[in-house]
Design a protein around this motif. Structure first.
Motif, PDB file in Angstrom:
ATOM      1  N   THR A 118      78.556 -46.451  24.579  1.00 52.98           N
ATOM      2  CA  THR A 118      77.295 -46.695  23.879  1.00 52.98           C
ATOM      3  C   THR A 118      76.174 -46.875  24.895  1.00 52.98           C
ATOM      4  OG1 THR A 118      78.421 -47.801  22.045  1.00 52.98           O
ATOM      5  CG2 THR A 118      76.055 -48.165  22.255  1.00 52.98           C
ATOM      6  N   ALA A 119      75.159 -46.042  24.810  1.00 51.06           N
ATOM      7  CA  ALA A 119      73.962 -46.184  25.632  1.00 51.06           C
ATOM      8  C   ALA A 119      72.932 -46.966  24.831  1.00 51.06           C
ATOM      9  CB  ALA A 119      73.409 -44.824  26.014  1.00 51.06           C
ATOM     10  N   ILE A 120      72.465 -48.071  25.385  1.00 50.08           N
ATOM     11  CA  ILE A 120      71.456 -48.922  24.745  1.00 50.08           C
ATOM     12  C   ILE A 120      70.169 -48.749  25.545  1.00 50.08           C
ATOM     13  CG2 ILE A 120      70.825 -51.298  24.173  1.00 50.08           C
ATOM     14  CD1 ILE A 120      73.899 -51.827  23.984  1.00 50.08           C
ATOM     15  N   VAL A 121      69.131 -48.213  24.893  1.00 47.00           N
ATOM     16  CA  VAL A 121      67.998 -47.660  25.619  1.00 47.00           C
ATOM     17  C   VAL A 121      66.692 -48.370  25.276  1.00 47.00           C
ATOM     18  CG1 VAL A 121      66.826 -45.517  26.227  1.00 47.00           C
ATOM     19  CG2 VAL A 121      69.199 -45.437  25.458  1.00 47.00           C
ATOM     20  N   THR A 122      65.905 -48.658  26.303  1.00 50.32           N
ATOM     21  CA  THR A 122      64.603 -49.270  26.113  1.00 50.32           C
ATOM     22  C   THR A 122      63.661 -48.362  25.330  1.00 50.32           C
ATOM     23  OG1 THR A 122      62.651 -50.150  27.273  1.00 50.32           O
ATOM     24  CG2 THR A 122      63.831 -48.373  28.351  1.00 50.32           C
ATOM     25  N   VAL A 123      62.725 -48.974  24.609  1.00 49.91           N
ATOM     26  CA  VAL A 123      61.724 -48.205  23.855  1.00 49.91           C
ATOM     27  C   VAL A 123      60.323 -48.672  24.244  1.00 49.91           C
ATOM     28  CG1 VAL A 123      63.196 -47.612  21.902  1.00 49.91           C
ATOM     29  CG2 VAL A 123      61.998 -49.803  21.901  1.00 49.91           C
ATOM     30  N   ALA A 124      60.149 -49.063  25.507  1.00 54.63           N
ATOM     31  CA  ALA A 124      58.856 -49.578  25.967  1.00 54.63           C
ATOM     32  C   ALA A 124      57.974 -48.504  26.587  1.00 54.63           C
ATOM     33  CB  ALA A 124      59.075 -50.710  26.975  1.00 54.63           C
ATOM     34  N   ASP A 125      58.487 -47.297  26.753  1.00 58.80           N
ATOM     35  CA  ASP A 125      57.728 -46.225  27.397  1.00 58.80           C
ATOM     36  C   ASP A 125      56.497 -45.869  26.574  1.00 58.80           C
ATOM     37  OD1 ASP A 125      56.963 -44.140  29.007  1.00 58.80           O
ATOM     38  OD2 ASP A 125      58.443 -42.736  28.214  1.00 58.80           O
ATOM     39  N   ASP A 126      55.369 -45.635  27.253  1.00 61.07           N
ATOM     40  CA  ASP A 126      54.165 -45.220  26.532  1.00 61.07           C
ATOM     41  C   ASP A 126      53.410 -44.118  27.270  1.00 61.07           C
ATOM     42  OD1 ASP A 126      53.118 -46.597  28.669  1.00 61.07           O
ATOM     43  OD2 ASP A 126      51.725 -47.812  27.502  1.00 61.07           O
ATOM     44  N   GLY A 127      54.086 -43.429  28.196  1.00 65.50           N
ATOM     45  CA  GLY A 127      53.433 -42.382  28.969  1.00 65.50           C
ATOM     46  C   GLY A 127      53.943 -40.997  28.612  1.00 65.50           C
ATOM     47  N   GLY A 128      53.273 -39.969  29.115  1.00 69.88           N
ATOM     48  CA  GLY A 128      53.711 -38.598  28.944  1.00 69.88           C
ATOM     49  C   GLY A 128      53.773 -38.157  27.497  1.00 69.88           C
ATOM     50  N   GLY A 129      54.669 -37.176  27.236  1.00 68.03           N
ATOM     51  CA  GLY A 129      54.820 -36.659  25.886  1.00 68.03           C
ATOM     52  C   GLY A 129      55.301 -37.705  24.906  1.00 68.03           C
ATOM     53  N   SER A 130      56.166 -38.603  25.369  1.00 66.49           N
ATOM     54  CA  SER A 130      56.649 -39.682  24.507  1.00 66.49           C
ATOM     55  C   SER A 130      55.502 -40.571  24.045  1.00 66.49           C
ATOM     56  CB  SER A 130      57.680 -40.530  25.253  1.00 66.49           C
ATOM     57  OG  SER A 130      58.902 -39.858  25.370  1.00 66.49           O
ATOM     58  N   GLY A 131      54.587 -40.844  24.978  1.00 64.51           N
ATOM     59  CA  GLY A 131      53.448 -41.683  24.635  1.00 64.51           C
ATOM     60  C   GLY A 131      52.548 -41.042  23.594  1.00 64.51           C
ATOM     61  N   VAL A 132      52.387 -39.717  23.684  1.00 63.85           N
ATOM     62  CA  VAL A 132      51.560 -38.997  22.713  1.00 63.85           C
ATOM     63  C   VAL A 132      52.177 -39.097  21.319  1.00 63.85           C
ATOM     64  CG1 VAL A 132      50.729 -36.717  22.020  1.00 63.85           C
ATOM     65  CG2 VAL A 132      50.605 -37.423  24.426  1.00 63.85           C
ATOM     66  N   LEU A 133      53.488 -38.855  21.221  1.00 63.76           N
ATOM     67  CA  LEU A 133      54.153 -38.937  19.920  1.00 63.76           C
ATOM     68  C   LEU A 133      54.135 -40.362  19.387  1.00 63.76           C
ATOM     69  CD1 LEU A 133      57.223 -36.596  20.549  1.00 63.76           C
ATOM     70  CD2 LEU A 133      55.185 -36.118  19.182  1.00 63.76           C
ATOM     71  N   ARG A 134      54.299 -41.311  20.272  1.00 61.49           N
ATOM     72  CA  ARG A 134      54.244 -42.719  19.861  1.00 61.49           C
ATOM     73  C   ARG A 134      52.885 -43.049  19.255  1.00 61.49           C
ATOM     74  NH1 ARG A 134      55.743 -48.059  23.212  1.00 61.49           N
ATOM     75  NH2 ARG A 134      54.072 -49.393  22.489  1.00 61.49           N
ATOM     76  N   GLN A 135      51.816 -42.588  19.913  1.00 62.69           N
ATOM     77  CA  GLN A 135      50.466 -42.881  19.444  1.00 62.69           C
ATOM     78  C   GLN A 135      50.124 -42.108  18.171  1.00 62.69           C
ATOM     79  OE1 GLN A 135      47.452 -42.472  22.441  1.00 62.69           O
ATOM     80  NE2 GLN A 135      45.759 -42.492  20.983  1.00 62.69           N
ATOM     81  N   ASP A 136      50.473 -40.825  18.141  1.00 65.17           N
ATOM     82  CA  ASP A 136      50.083 -39.983  17.011  1.00 65.17           C
ATOM     83  C   ASP A 136      50.916 -40.238  15.761  1.00 65.17           C
ATOM     84  OD1 ASP A 136      48.213 -38.870  18.658  1.00 65.17           O
ATOM     85  OD2 ASP A 136      49.263 -36.951  18.937  1.00 65.17           O
ATOM     86  N   LEU A 137      52.212 -40.530  15.944  1.00 64.08           N
ATOM     87  CA  LEU A 137      53.124 -40.643  14.795  1.00 64.08           C
ATOM     88  C   LEU A 137      53.575 -42.074  14.514  1.00 64.08           C
ATOM     89  CD1 LEU A 137      55.386 -37.525  15.491  1.00 64.08           C
ATOM     90  CD2 LEU A 137      53.318 -37.678  14.076  1.00 64.08           C
ATOM     91  N   GLY A 138      53.204 -43.009  15.376  1.00 60.09           N
ATOM     92  CA  GLY A 138      53.606 -44.402  15.142  1.00 60.09           C
ATOM     93  C   GLY A 138      55.102 -44.602  15.215  1.00 60.09           C
ATOM     94  N   MET A 139      55.764 -43.887  16.114  1.00 58.36           N
ATOM     95  CA  MET A 139      57.213 -43.986  16.256  1.00 58.36           C
ATOM     96  C   MET A 139      57.558 -44.511  17.641  1.00 58.36           C
ATOM     97  SD  MET A 139      58.239 -39.973  16.947  1.00 58.36           S
ATOM     98  CE  MET A 139      59.922 -40.359  17.442  1.00 58.36           C
ATOM     99  N   PRO A 140      58.766 -45.058  17.845  1.00 58.80           N
ATOM    100  CA  PRO A 140      59.181 -45.436  19.193  1.00 58.80           C
ATOM    101  C   PRO A 140      59.229 -44.212  20.095  1.00 58.80           C
ATOM    102  CG  PRO A 140      60.587 -46.494  17.564  1.00 58.80           C
ATOM    103  CD  PRO A 140      59.744 -45.477  16.832  1.00 58.80           C
ATOM    104  N   PRO A 141      59.037 -44.384  21.390  1.00 58.24           N
ATOM    105  CA  PRO A 141      59.029 -43.231  22.298  1.00 58.24           C
ATOM    106  C   PRO A 141      60.399 -42.568  22.369  1.00 58.24           C
ATOM    107  CG  PRO A 141      59.049 -45.283  23.530  1.00 58.24           C
ATOM    108  CD  PRO A 141      58.842 -45.657  22.103  1.00 58.24           C
ATOM    109  N   PRO A 142      60.471 -41.246  22.226  1.00 55.89           N
ATOM    110  CA  PRO A 142      61.769 -40.571  22.170  1.00 55.89           C
ATOM    111  C   PRO A 142      62.333 -40.132  23.519  1.00 55.89           C
ATOM    112  CG  PRO A 142      60.052 -39.016  21.617  1.00 55.89           C
ATOM    113  CD  PRO A 142      59.364 -40.345  21.836  1.00 55.89           C
ATOM    114  N   GLY A 143      61.537 -40.149  24.597  1.00 58.18           N
ATOM    115  CA  GLY A 143      61.932 -39.505  25.842  1.00 58.18           C
ATOM    116  C   GLY A 143      63.233 -39.998  26.444  1.00 58.18           C
ATOM    117  N   ASP A 144      63.338 -41.307  26.691  1.00 56.44           N
ATOM    118  CA  ASP A 144      64.552 -41.844  27.311  1.00 56.44           C
ATOM    119  C   ASP A 144      65.766 -41.650  26.404  1.00 56.44           C
ATOM    120  OD1 ASP A 144      63.120 -42.564  29.510  1.00 56.44           O
ATOM    121  OD2 ASP A 144      63.184 -44.725  29.158  1.00 56.44           O
TER     122      ASP A 144
END
Length: 351
Positions: free
Chosen positions: A40-66
């Motif tokens: 089981t990989a348990i992954v942080t959702v604190a990222d707010d940069g790059g493409g993940s940050g854009v999706l987080r801001q535009d869609l209100g979702m946790p960052p998907p990158g990691d």
């Protein structure tokens, strides 16, 4: 305890909970999946940069990158699917410029499913991954860093540059909102694990944020699992310049409390000269292994040659790191149950 090579080759693979984020976690997963399906990989959702940050801001979702990187590492799909997931739209592609197709797929599933963790589970099914990938929390969080001079900055992607401006160490990080609830499956995975791994990865932005989620450090401390902190090979520019192995552990304990780590696994192989010069330009250097300080904390220090001999960066070898983790677990199992004897088959990959 080593697994049996007869019958189901995965039957006795250990239950592993690997906690972190970034490149370090996904690299390690590629090695560990050769030894167990109960991963089981348990992954942080604190990222707010790059493409993940854009999706987080535009869609209100946790960052998907990691999350995506970890699923790619554990995926069992055709090469074309791997290539598709990692495809990044060119910068001149308008609003899609710089965005990863894998991130977009996860974002679409997030729109279809009732929650982010359900979207991750559905994508995991599509990719037929070995084990599971879990966000540490479903909450939308931001990471705030406070420096030794009292200054602070909000946003994971801003911490490195701000630290350089302040020219002092990070004193602490916290999540906003503070102590978000952990995903129940995350706590269950930690409680049921035979091995709990922290790192490798960026100390303040990949590893420690998981310890700031409500229930996670408590679950780690309460577990009887073998708890291993995997030290990075190099210090990180804009985050841990000048840090020793003991400094990393001190930061972990300051944020999550003592009792999180039984063993610290550090690299003993020298970094190739050509790489040293490159990292020196970035104000990074091999992490000093200060054994006396580590052991004074009540943590066993184990050194193994863990670095990759082929990478253009000073990074862990997935195979070497996974083998070292399995070896430590086997040694512990033998100490706890010596009656098993030396005839037991060691961890061996059976293709």
């Amino acid at each position: 305890m080593p697994y049996s090579r007869s019958g189901d080759r995965w039957k006795r693979g250990p239950k592993i909970a690997a906690i972190g984020g970034g490149t370090g976690l996904s690299t390690m997963l590629r090695g560990l999946k050769q030894y167990t399906r109960d991963l089981t990989a348990i992954v942080t959702v604190a990222d707010d940069g790059g493409g993940s940050g854009v999706l987080r801001q535009d869609l209100g979702m946790p960052p998907p990158g990691d999350i995506r990187h970890c699923m790619e590492a554990l995926a069992n799909v055709e090469p074309i699917m791997e290539e598709l997931l990692s495809y990044r739209f060119p910068a001149h592609s308008g609003s899609l410029g710089g965005q990863s197709f894998g991130n977009l797929l996860l974002a679409a599933l997030n729109g279809i499913c009732g929650s982010f963790d359900q979207a991750v589970a559905r994508m995991s099914e599509v990719l037929a991954i070995t084990g599971r990938v879990l966000p540490v929390t479903n909450e939308i969080v931001q990471l705030e860093a406070t420096f030794e001079n009292g200054a602070s900055v909000v946003g994971e992607s801003k911490i490195s540059a701000s630290k350089k401006e302040q020219d002092c160490r990070i004193r602490k990080v916290r999540l906003l909102p503070e102590r978000p609830p952990a995903l129940p499956e995350t706590l269950e995975a930690i409680a049921g694990a035979d091995i709990i791994l922290l790192g490798p990865g960026s100390l303040y932005t990949s590893v420690i944020p998981n310890l700031l989620v409500d229930g996670v450090p408590e679950a780690i401390r309460a577990s009887d699992a073998l708890k291993i902190y995997i030290s990075n090979i190099m210090t990180q520019d804009g985050e841990t310049e000048g840090y020793t192995v003991a400094d990393h552990l001190s930061a972990l304990f300051a944020h999550g409390g003592t009792g999180l780590v039984d063993v610290c696994l550090a690299n003993s192989a020298p970094v190739r000269p050509g790489l040293l010069e490159r990292y020196r330009e970035e104000d990074a250097a091999p992490i000093v292994v200060d054994r006396d300080r580590v052991e004074a904390m009540g943590v066993e220090l184990v050194e193994r040659p863990l670095s990759s001999e082929t990478s253009d960066y000073a990074r862990h070898s997935a195979a070497r790191l996974a083998a070292a983790v399995m070896e430590l677990h086997q040694e512990r199992a033998m100490r706890l149950a010596p009656e098993l004897g030396a005839e037991e088959t060691p961890y061996i990959i059976e293709e």
